[in-house]
Structures are given as C-alpha cells and as structure tokens.
Design a protein around this motif. Structure first.
Motif, PDB file in Angstrom:
ATOM      1  N   THR A   1       9.204   7.476   0.702  1.00  0.00           N
ATOM      2  CA  THR A   1       8.752   8.240   1.956  1.00  0.00           C
ATOM      3  C   THR A   1       9.898   8.522   2.978  1.00  0.00           C
ATOM      4  O   THR A   1      10.080   9.616   3.361  1.00  0.00           O
ATOM      5  CB  THR A   1       7.554   7.535   2.381  1.00  0.00           C
ATOM      6  OG1 THR A   1       6.595   6.973   1.540  1.00  0.00           O
ATOM      7  CG2 THR A   1       7.040   8.168   3.842  1.00  0.00           C
ATOM      8  N   THR A   2      10.900   7.504   3.017  1.00  0.00           N
ATOM      9  CA  THR A   2      11.660   7.833   3.814  1.00  0.00           C
ATOM     10  C   THR A   2      12.754   8.685   3.477  1.00  0.00           C
ATOM     11  O   THR A   2      13.059   9.759   4.016  1.00  0.00           O
ATOM     12  CB  THR A   2      12.481   6.431   4.178  1.00  0.00           C
ATOM     13  OG1 THR A   2      11.471   5.612   4.671  1.00  0.00           O
ATOM     14  CG2 THR A   2      13.762   6.579   5.222  1.00  0.00           C
ATOM     15  N   GLN A   3      13.053   8.832   2.155  1.00  0.00           N
ATOM     16  CA  GLN A   3      13.928   9.773   1.479  1.00  0.00           C
ATOM     17  C   GLN A   3      13.553  11.101   1.654  1.00  0.00           C
ATOM     18  O   GLN A   3      14.204  11.998   1.986  1.00  0.00           O
ATOM     19  CB  GLN A   3      14.336   9.312   0.324  1.00  0.00           C
ATOM     20  CG  GLN A   3      15.245   8.041  -0.019  1.00  0.00           C
ATOM     21  CD  GLN A   3      16.759   8.400   0.851  1.00  0.00           C
ATOM     22  OE1 GLN A   3      17.127   9.241   0.806  1.00  0.00           O
ATOM     23  NE2 GLN A   3      16.900   7.093   1.502  1.00  0.00           N
TER      24      GLN A   3
ATOM     25  N   PHE B   1       4.354   6.851   8.859  1.00  0.00           N
ATOM     26  CA  PHE B   1       4.803   6.766   7.514  1.00  0.00           C
ATOM     27  C   PHE B   1       3.658   6.604   6.693  1.00  0.00           C
ATOM     28  O   PHE B   1       3.543   7.068   5.330  1.00  0.00           O
ATOM     29  CB  PHE B   1       5.648   5.583   7.534  1.00  0.00           C
ATOM     30  CG  PHE B   1       7.067   6.000   7.812  1.00  0.00           C
ATOM     31  CD1 PHE B   1       7.944   6.531   6.851  1.00  0.00           C
ATOM     32  CD2 PHE B   1       7.647   5.666   9.120  1.00  0.00           C
ATOM     33  CE1 PHE B   1       9.355   6.974   7.208  1.00  0.00           C
ATOM     34  CE2 PHE B   1       8.855   6.059   9.576  1.00  0.00           C
ATOM     35  CZ  PHE B   1       9.818   6.929   8.533  1.00  0.00           C
TER      36      PHE B   1
ATOM     37  N   LEU C   1      13.526  12.561   5.074  1.00  0.00           N
ATOM     38  CA  LEU C   1      14.909  12.663   5.572  1.00  0.00           C
ATOM     39  C   LEU C   1      15.352  14.174   4.906  1.00  0.00           C
ATOM     40  O   LEU C   1      16.038  14.954   5.448  1.00  0.00           O
ATOM     41  CB  LEU C   1      16.096  11.807   5.001  1.00  0.00           C
ATOM     42  CG  LEU C   1      15.969  10.507   5.821  1.00  0.00           C
ATOM     43  CD1 LEU C   1      16.919   9.582   5.020  1.00  0.00           C
ATOM     44  CD2 LEU C   1      16.456  10.625   7.124  1.00  0.00           C
TER      45      LEU C   1
ATOM     46  N   ASP D   1      11.039   3.316   0.569  1.00  0.00           N
ATOM     47  CA  ASP D   1      12.246   4.077   0.461  1.00  0.00           C
ATOM     48  C   ASP D   1      11.937   5.731   0.175  1.00  0.00           C
ATOM     49  O   ASP D   1      12.532   6.338   0.535  1.00  0.00           O
ATOM     50  CB  ASP D   1      13.106   3.717  -0.586  1.00  0.00           C
ATOM     51  CG  ASP D   1      13.621   2.103  -0.035  1.00  0.00           C
ATOM     52  OD1 ASP D   1      13.610   1.832   1.277  1.00  0.00           O
ATOM     53  OD2 ASP D   1      14.113   1.258  -0.718  1.00  0.00           O
TER      54      ASP D   1
ATOM     55  N   ALA E   1       8.173   1.403   5.939  1.00  0.00           N
ATOM     56  CA  ALA E   1       8.040   2.648   4.988  1.00  0.00           C
ATOM     57  C   ALA E   1       8.837   2.431   3.929  1.00  0.00           C
ATOM     58  O   ALA E   1       9.986   1.990   3.927  1.00  0.00           O
ATOM     59  CB  ALA E   1       8.381   3.813   5.901  1.00  0.00           C
TER      60      ALA E   1
END
Length: 576
Positions: A6-8, A306, A11, A4, A2
């Motif tokens: 998309t991850t952030q 993701f 979150l 960064d 994934a």
C-alpha cells in the motif's frame, strides 16, 4: 500501520507532485523557524527592560511581535495551500486509475461488488484517505518542525534540563506501539462494517420498487439498523482505542515536563539563570505541548487512511478483462458458428454450454428458446466475450472471435435486452452513446422515428435535448425500450440480439419491437431470445435449448409437426 505494498503504491502517486510537496515543506519550515523567536524575544525584552532599560523605541515592540506572526501566518498559508493542491492532484490521479480499473475489469468483479461499493471506492475513498493523509502530513511537517526548533532553542538555553525530558521517551514508544496494533485491527473492522452498510443502502436505492412491493420497509430498516449499529460499535472501539493515545502520551510527556519545570524553578531560585532566561525557557517549554499533542493525535487518521487506500487498491488489483486478440474485423457479414463450445461457470455443478454447436448464417433470423438456465443468455455472453469457452470454438465470419480485439469484435453487435440501462443526459446523448463522431441530430431523428418514439420526444421540453433522468426515470417502460432500440439502430451493427426484449412490454410496445425486427430481417443477422413464443414464430430457424445443448431445431412449422419440446411449450402458452 500500513503494509509495504500500500505504501509503495501510494508513493507512485506522490512522486509526480514532489516539487509542490517540497515547496510546501520549505514554507512550513520557515513558518516553524519563527516559533522560537517569540520566547527569544521575551528573554530579550525582559532582560533589557528589567536591567538596563530599553535600548530601542517602545513602539517597535508590537511591530516586531505582529511582524513575526504575519510572517509565520503567510508561510503557513502558502504551505497549506501547496500541500492541499498536491493532495487534490493525487486524488484526481487515484480516481482516474480506479475508474479505469472499474471499466476495464473482468465481468467477475461485478458479481462480487455492488454499484454502491464501486461508487464509494472510486469517489469517496481517494478523497477521504488522501485528504486525511494530507492534513496529517501538514501536521507532521508543521508541528514536528516547530517542535524541533523549540527543542533546539531549549537545548541552547539549558541543555541539561532539556535532555532530562527524554527520560520518558522509551515508555512513550512502548505504549504507543501497543495501542497502534489494536487500532489497526479495529480500524480495518470498522472499514469493512462501513462497506457493508453502503451495500445495504445501495440495495434499497436500486430495488425500492421490490422493497415496497414486498412491503419490506420494516425488514430493510431492521437490516439497516443492524448494520448501522455494528458500524457504530466498531467506530466506538476505534474511538476508544484512539482516545487512549492522547492521554497516555500526554501523561508520559508531562512527567518529563514537570521534572524540567521543577528543576528550572530550582535553578532560577539559586540565581543560576536570569529572569528573562527563566521566562523564555518556560515559555518555549510550554509551547512544545501543543505540537506534541497534535503529533500524538495523528496516528488514528493516518492508520484509517491506509486501511481505506488498501481497500481502494484492491479494486485496482481486480484482473482486467482479457483482450489478448490481435486481429481486426473492419467489416462483418454476420455469419456466426459455435463448434462444440463448452462454458463452465466457476462454482457451478453443470456446464452452462455443453458441446454447443450452432450455425447462424449471415442475414438469418434465429431464435433461442428453452427454460431458464438452458444457456440462452450464455450464448450472448460468449459472443461478446464476457465469458470464454474452456473448449471448442466460436467464429464470426469464419474467424475465431478470441483472435480479435474486443473493440473490433463488439462493434458489430447491437443488443436490446429486457434490462434496459440508460445514462444520465439527454435523449440525443443516449442514442448517440459513445459515438466517436459525436451526435448526428439528423441520424438521431431517423432512429427515433424508426423506433416509434419521435412523436413522444417532440412533446418533451427540449425535444431530443430533454434530460431523461436517472436510468430513464422520466420515461415509461415501453419508452425506455424504444429508446434502447433507437440507440441500437444508431450503432448500425450487422448483428442484432434481442434478449427477452419484449418480456416486460405492453402490446403496443411489443408491436414496435416486432416491427423493428421485421424491418431488420434479411439485412441483419438477428438472434432472438424469448420465452414469449409468439414473438419468434417467423424466425428462419428456432433452436430449442436444454442443459446447454440444442435439443431441437427447425422452423416453427417443422417443430410443431415433430410434437416435441417446442410444441409442448407452444401448447402450454396457448392454453394461457
């Protein structure tokens, strides 16, 4: 797996639910901590039973075993419930933000994605992605913690043998990394293939009349078959790549397990451990296989989630409609002016409006005529600020419309077009659509009577509370148009736009529209856009447009006397 961004962004939706997630983790940890107690119990029972005899009642043994599994199951249920509850709230938040992004998006978005794709991104993508991630997270926490406790117990029993298991770990990491790279690539291709198939189905659901009129069923089935087969090929590539993860990791893990198992048997044969220790060690070792297998299967759904979330967040990235005006216009007289307005669509060779100058006085009825592509509909889009001029100015009651808040501007317009859009719900709900004060039934009835639709509504089961079906499917074309007029009447705007409102109507329905226009004349500013010139003969002013400019203007009589473009158009239509 994934990126960064998309991850952030994910979150951001996870953080508000951290308490529920933390509680779920604690419950899973307690459940996992029970796991090593089973082989430990075997060790205690076997050693005490075979050597010194039982030191406790035999009936307590099943109670302890059952009790351990009840405790494990209870905390596992509580963890799963809390995790699923947190996931459902994350899905709800995602859907809200996606819907907000959709309804506030710039008009350009709707030229790039169809309704089916939009529905999928708002409804399906958050559910599929978050559900898959939630299940994967449960697996990670439950099985990883179980594995951790079991490995800790194995180290406690025999540290040397347990550490030998890690000899295969570097090989495992390298092989999984290579497979994951391939899986990400085919997973994204599979997602785009699925979006294309959704678009094909959406086309057929929306345009079924066109498909059948053109006898294109076989053509559409072939198109669907091609897209479905492409999706199947991408899915099978993903499945094949994903399927490699489990056997490779299991074979490499089996190398370590087999070494440990062999050495454990060798140690037991030399009397280096008791029977209970041997049975307990082997039991705990075999119990690690199930969580290891679950953990190796987890990458595919996580990677797929993701990819889906990345596609959903692309919708959120769509630029919102510009609303940088700050002014308000509480009341409106209806005086409209275009002052050398130029509008150029992206990718077009010619401007849609080229130095257009119009002056529409309050209460005046004007008509815009001309061939397709002359810029008539762009005038409407510009007034509602769906598009903005690159030069020149448009004013309403002398105020530049780009200085007004969009809501303040648009509340003064009522638009009736040939492309009628109605909403799921009742007749009354459609007429009072989005009214801040709710449904005023007396006002709904007055609007229905004015639109010559009241008699028909009375015959419907439930009257004005009758459901009209998807996009008014339970009504005829003329009835749908009349309902749109009733909706516009309920809005009671100062400026009315009839955009080809009679082009697809029968004579009776056209007469109703014409009567509505006549009833509004003088009290409202009316802009009539029509190819059927018989509907605009009585307009106070007729503007003949060509290539984004006004080529001719005047009353019907004046333009006929000039013998120009308008006169030629009238003669052509009269000949038919």
């Amino acid at each position: 797996m994934a990126d960064d961004d998309t991850t952030q962004r994910l979150l951001k939706y996870v953080r508000p639910r951290w308490r529920m997630l933390l509680a779920a983790v604690v419950f899973f940890l307690i459940s996992s901590a029970v796991e090593p107690l089973v082989p430990a119990l075997f060790k205690k029972l076997i050693d005490s039973g075979f050597k010194d005899g039982l030191k406790y009642p035999l009936w307590s043994v099943p109670l302890v075993v059952i009790g351990l599994f009840v405790i494990r199951g209870t905390f596992n249920f509580a963890g799963t419930y809390l995790m699923s509850s947190a996931t459902s709230l994350i899905v709800l938040d995602l859907r809200r933000d996606l819907m907000r992004a959709l309804v506030q998006a710039d008009a350009k978005l709707f030229t790039m994605i169809g309704p089916g794709i939009a529905v999928g991104k708002v409804i399906n993508d958050p559910q599929v992605a978050s559900g898959s991630l939630g299940s994967s997270l449960i697996t990670i926490i439950r099985d990883a913690s179980t594995l951790m406790f079991l490995v800790a117990y194995l180290i406690y029993l025999n540290a040397q043998l347990t550490l030998i298991a890690f000899v295969s770990m570097p090989l495992l990491a390298v092989s999984v990394k290579l497979i994951r790279k391939r899986l990400s690539m085919v997973g994204e291709a599979q997602y785009h293939a699925q979006q294309k198939l959704i678009a094909t189905v959406d086309d057929n659901a929306r345009a079924w009349r066109v498909v059948r009129t053109f006898d294109a069923m076989d053509f559409e089935l072939r198109r669907f078959d091609d897209d479905a087969n492409h999706l199947r090929r991408m899915t099978m590539k993903q499945v094949a790549t994903s399927a490699l993860v489990t056997p490779i990791t299991q074979v490499l893990a089996a190398i370590g397990v087999s070494i440990i198992l062999t050495l454990a048997i060798w140690q037991a044969s030399k009397g280096a451990s008791t029977i209970g220790e041997f049975v307990s060690f082997i039991t705990a070792l075999l119990m690690t296989i199930s969580p290891m297998r679950h953990l190796t299967d987890i990458y595919t759904p996580v990677a797929g989630s993701f990819i889906i979330l990345k596609g959903a967040f692309e919708l959120m990235n769509a630029p919102p409609e510009k609303d940088d005006g700050t002014g308000a216009l509480p009341t409106c007289e209806g005086h409209i002016a275009f002052d050398k307005a130029c509008i150029h669509y992206e990718g077009a060779n010619m401007p849609a409006l080229d130095q257009l100058t119009l002056n529409i006085k309050a209460g005046q009825t004007v008509a815009l005529v001309g061939p397709s592509g002359a810029g008539k509909s762009t005038v409407v889009s510009a007034l509602l600020r769906f598009v903005s001029p690159i030069s020149g100015q448009i004013t309403l009651d002398g105020i530049p419309i780009d200085t007004l808040k969009l809501a303040s501007l648009r509340r003064h317009f009522a638009v009736v077009s040939q492309d009628i859009v109605l909403f799921e719900g009742s007749v009354a709900q459609n007429i009072a659509y989005a009214s801040p004060a709710g449904v005023d039934r007396d006002k709904v009835e007055r609007c229905l009577r004015a639109a010559n639709l009241w008699d028909h509504v009375q015959t419907m089961p439930g009257g004005m509370d009758a459901a009209i079906g998807t996009n008014g499917s339970k009504l005829s074309g003329g009835q749908r148009q009349r309902l749109a007029i009733a909706r516009a009447l309920y809005r009671d705007a100062e400026i009315w736009i009839f955009d080809e409102a009679t082009s697809a109507l029968d004579s009776e329905s056209e007469a109703v529209v014409q009567r509505s226009i006549e009833d509004l004349r003088g009290s409202k500013t009316l802009i009539l856009i029509a190819h059927r010139l018989s509907t605009i003969r009585n307009a106070d002013r007729i503007y003949v447009m060509s290539e984004g400019k006004v080529a001719e203007q005047g009353t019907h009589a004046e333009l006929m006397a000039e013998g120009g473009i308008y006169a030629g158009m009238v003669k052509i239509q009269s000949a038919h």
